[in-house]
Design an enzyme around this catalytic site. Structure first.
Site, PDB file in Angstrom:
ATOM      1  N   CYS A 151       0.822  -1.215   0.000  1.00 51.46           N
ATOM      2  CA  CYS A 151       0.000   0.000   0.000  1.00 51.46           C
ATOM      3  C   CYS A 151       0.861   1.271   0.000  1.00 51.46           C
ATOM      4  CB  CYS A 151      -0.972  -0.054   1.181  1.00 51.46           C
ATOM      5  SG  CYS A 151      -2.348   1.091   1.087  1.00 51.46           S
ATOM      6  N   HIS A 152       0.829   2.056   1.082  1.00 44.89           N
ATOM      7  CA  HIS A 152       1.621   3.279   1.180  1.00 44.89           C
ATOM      8  C   HIS A 152       3.029   3.043   1.735  1.00 44.89           C
ATOM      9  CE1 HIS A 152      -2.392   5.035   0.766  1.00 44.89           C
ATOM     10  NE2 HIS A 152      -1.812   6.177   0.459  1.00 44.89           N
TER      11      HIS A 152
END
Length: 191
Positions: free
Chosen positions: A112-113
């Site tokens: 994800c991030h």
């Protein structure tokens, strides 16, 4: 097949981690026999989030960043969430841990991030990876070849885009550990 009961995985997280991206990989790894250790900025419980909007479960770190010894681990797993990697990337020790894992060619998995932390550590130039769509330009600016795939394995680096990719992410981490520890076992047998 390698005995994963010998595998040791470090997870780094801070307040704002996406709960499923920490708890589901940890659960899958532990089910495979892996010992998982969670490190954070402090030992106080860290606040998880659900879709970066709602507070969810907390997790209690086993270690602080300063207590981490990279040599004690076979792999590093970085869960996402918007705030989590943003908090970690300003912690010099967290950045150093990522650099050390990459320098030692150990398995590093980010979802994800979390690849933001890889960009901060300056370890993705020339690497093929993925991440959440809103950080892809940042990853490209750090020199990465960014693709839109559920899981990307580039040598020791494993990346995924979002919570929906967790099953493929977990499978890739376990496969990499199996391969790594199997190679280590073969080397020991030959010696």
């Amino acid at each position: 097949m390698a005995d994963l009961s010998q595998a040791r995985v470090l997870m780094l997280a801070a307040d704002g981690f996406e709960t499923v991206e920490l708890f589901e990989p940890r659960k899958a790894l532990e089910a495979a026999g892996v010992t998982v250790t969670l490190a954070s900025i402090k030992r106080d419980p860290i606040q998880g989030m659900k879709q970066d909007i709602n507070q969810a479960e907390t997790a209690t770190p086993d270690l602080t960043l300063d207590e981490v010894e990279v040599d004690d681990y076979d792999a590093l797993v970085l869960p996402g969430g918007v705030a989590n990697p943003d908090k970690l990337r300003v912690e010099a020790k967290a950045v150093q841990i990522v650099q050390d894992f990459m320098d030692e060619d150990k398995i590093v998995a980010a979802i994800c991030h979390a690849p933001w932390l890889l960009a901060e550590a300056d370890v993705i130039d020339g690497r093929r990876l993925t991440g959440f769509e809103s950080i892809r330009t940042d990853l490209e600016n750090a020199g990465a070849e960014v693709v839109d795939e559920e899981v990307v394995v580039d040598d020791n680096l494993i990346t995924s885009r979002k919570p929906d990719d967790i099953p493929a992410f977990n499978k890739a981490i376990i496969a990499a550990l199996t391969e790594e520890l199997g190679a280590d076992e073969e080397e020991e047998e030959e010696a």
